[in-house]
Design an enzyme around this catalytic site. Structure first.
Site: not given
Length: 297
Positions: A53, A128, A208-212
């Site tokens: 990162y 990873h 990336s849990p908030l996709g959409g």
């Protein structure tokens, strides 16, 4: 803050994905530190990082060093904070994401992460991504060796299949603590891995849990923007007087008692909003509406 279990440890039900603090578009150092401190103030005790990162071709380990500075400068108690790092990916100057899962590389990477974090042992160290050029058992064997030597306390996997989870568990046993795969209202390909983790008692960390779910302003009313499939998340948010992001994270938490979402943040207000989702309990009717909206037409 509500809590869940990861490898026998108590962690906040919502963690912090620290990647946005170090890659393209990252905030300045002052705001980055303020974001981590806001997470800690809100009760977040799981901080997810990786040696890759950083900006392409620059400052490897930037995110790990940032978290180490933030924890050292924090005025409160940090004994219960679990820093989870990852090894096996790189970011060359062309901006791509490389994969290197050889035992030699993973050992070198883990030892470098250990120094940057300034700890005696990394709390959770994750592969990873599996390297197709390296036998999977060899990569997992490197994690086992690091565990045996006391350089890491718990081992995890990222971007893996159910078969790979079983194979890693055969090598690591109960020391395999977590799986981190992409999972969100929009992307549910890892449903089998989520269910397996629930069966095995492994923490499942959606990245990336908030996709959409559109990124509506926290300073104003939610907008029914983005894909019509996910309007239900905005509707429930309006009815509850919370943000769509909180509804999305609360929905994720309902999927399994082993789920611990790690939403990214680059501003204090964003991380405080995400942390608030830990205490949002959705009704069965709301969950049915939301789950129905996530199904592919």
């Amino acid at each position: 803050m509500r809590y869940r279990t990861l490898g026998g440890l108590k962690v906040s039900a919502v963690g912090l994905g620290a990647m946005p603090l170090s890659i393209e578009g990252r905030p300045d150092g002052r705001r980055a530190l303020a974001t981590v401190h806001a997470a800690l103030d809100a009760g977040v005790t799981l901080l997810d990082t990786a040696d890759s990162y950083h900006l392409p071709g620059q400052d490897p380990g930037h995110n790990e060093l940032l978290l180490a500075r933030a924890l050292a400068a924090y005025g409160g108690d940090t004994d219960g904070v679990l820093v989870a790092s990852k090894g096996g990916r790189g970011r060359p100057a062309d901006g791509s994401w490389t994969v290197t899962g050889s035992p030699r590389h993973l050992r070198t990477a883990a030892e470098a992460s250990l120094k940057r974090l300034g700890v005696e042992a990394i709390g959770l160290y994750q592969l990873h991504k599996p390297d197709p050029a390296v036998p999977f058992e060899d990569s997992v064997g490197a994690l086992r060796d690091l565990l045996d030597e006391g350089k890491i306390r718990l081992a995890g996997l990222s971007n893996v299949t159910t078969d790979q989870i079983h194979r890693a568990r055969a090598i690591l046993g109960d020391r395999l603590a977590s799986v981190q795969n992409r999972y969100s209202p929009e992307v549910r390909d890892s449903e089998p891995e989520l269910r397996l983790c629930a069966e095995l008692g492994l923490a499942f960390l959606p990245w990336s849990p908030l996709g959409g779910i559109s990124r509506s302003s926290l300073d104003g009313p939610s907008r029914l923007a983005g894909s019509a499939r996910f309007v239900a998340f905005h509707e429930v948010a309006q009815e509850r007087g919370v943000s769509p992001q909180q509804v999305g994270l609360a929905w994720l938490l309902s999927r399994s008692p082993t789920v611990v979402p790690i939403p990214g943040a680059s501003r204090p207000e964003t991380v405080r909003n995400s942390a608030g989702a830990a205490n949002l309990v959705l009704s069965e009717e709301e969950l049915t509406r939301l789950t129905r909206s996530t199904r592919t037409p």
